[in-house]
Write a protein that holds these residues in place. Structure first.
Motif, PDB file in Angstrom:
ATOM      1  N   PRO A  53      49.879 -14.078 -27.143  1.00  0.00           N
ATOM      2  CA  PRO A  53      49.598 -12.684 -27.507  1.00  0.00           C
ATOM      3  C   PRO A  53      48.226 -12.266 -26.989  1.00  0.00           C
ATOM      4  N   ASP A  54      48.085 -10.996 -26.696  1.00  0.00           N
ATOM      5  CA  ASP A  54      46.799 -10.482 -26.253  1.00  0.00           C
ATOM      6  C   ASP A  54      45.780 -10.591 -27.376  1.00  0.00           C
ATOM      7  N   ILE A  55      44.550 -10.889 -27.007  1.00  0.00           N
ATOM      8  CA  ILE A  55      43.475 -10.959 -27.996  1.00  0.00           C
ATOM      9  C   ILE A  55      42.950  -9.550 -28.205  1.00  0.00           C
ATOM     10  N   GLU A  56      42.995  -9.111 -29.435  1.00  0.00           N
ATOM     11  CA  GLU A  56      42.567  -7.752 -29.757  1.00  0.00           C
ATOM     12  C   GLU A  56      41.511  -7.784 -30.853  1.00  0.00           C
ATOM     13  N   MET A  57      40.658  -6.804 -30.838  1.00  0.00           N
ATOM     14  CA  MET A  57      39.642  -6.658 -31.879  1.00  0.00           C
ATOM     15  C   MET A  57      40.339  -6.280 -33.190  1.00  0.00           C
ATOM     16  N   ILE A  58      39.913  -6.886 -34.282  1.00  0.00           N
ATOM     17  CA  ILE A  58      40.472  -6.555 -35.593  1.00  0.00           C
ATOM     18  C   ILE A  58      39.946  -5.181 -35.992  1.00  0.00           C
ATOM     19  N   THR A  59      40.862  -4.277 -36.327  1.00  0.00           N
ATOM     20  CA  THR A  59      40.476  -2.913 -36.670  1.00  0.00           C
ATOM     21  C   THR A  59      41.013  -2.539 -38.038  1.00  0.00           C
ATOM     22  N   ASP A  60      40.409  -1.511 -38.625  1.00  0.00           N
ATOM     23  CA  ASP A  60      40.899  -0.999 -39.896  1.00  0.00           C
ATOM     24  C   ASP A  60      42.007   0.022 -39.643  1.00  0.00           C
ATOM     25  N   SER A  61      42.435   0.703 -40.690  1.00  0.00           N
ATOM     26  CA  SER A  61      43.545   1.643 -40.563  1.00  0.00           C
ATOM     27  C   SER A  61      43.219   2.844 -39.672  1.00  0.00           C
ATOM     28  N   GLU A  62      41.941   3.148 -39.496  1.00  0.00           N
ATOM     29  CA  GLU A  62      41.533   4.269 -38.654  1.00  0.00           C
ATOM     30  C   GLU A  62      41.266   3.863 -37.212  1.00  0.00           C
TER      31      GLU A  62
END
Length: 69
Positions: free
Chosen positions: A31-40
């Motif tokens: 899977p691509d590595i993505e930054m953890i983000t909140d709901s916004e």
């Protein structure tokens, strides 16, 4: 997208009782590595700290190999 080949354990386990198990390999994608983000969609504090630590470790390893090897 990066793929890797692995041993198909499920097919092997299903067919090993028949005498000669089927040895197959399957391709899966990392899977691509993505930054953890909140709901916004904003990066979380933990995600930013994790990325900073990862980049610091990477820079440290590269610096070690450049200086000592």
């Amino acid at each position: 997208m990066v793929t890797f080949v692995k041993f198909d354990v499920e097919t092997y386990n299903r067919t090993k009782a028949a005498g000669t198990p089927n040895c197959t390999h399957i391709e899966e994608e990392f899977p691509d590595i993505e930054m953890i983000t909140d709901s916004e969609g904003n990066p979380t504090l933990g995600g930013r700290i994790g990325y900073a630590l990862a980049y610091a470790l990477m820079a440290g390893f590269i610096g070690y190999f450049v200086l000592f090897i």
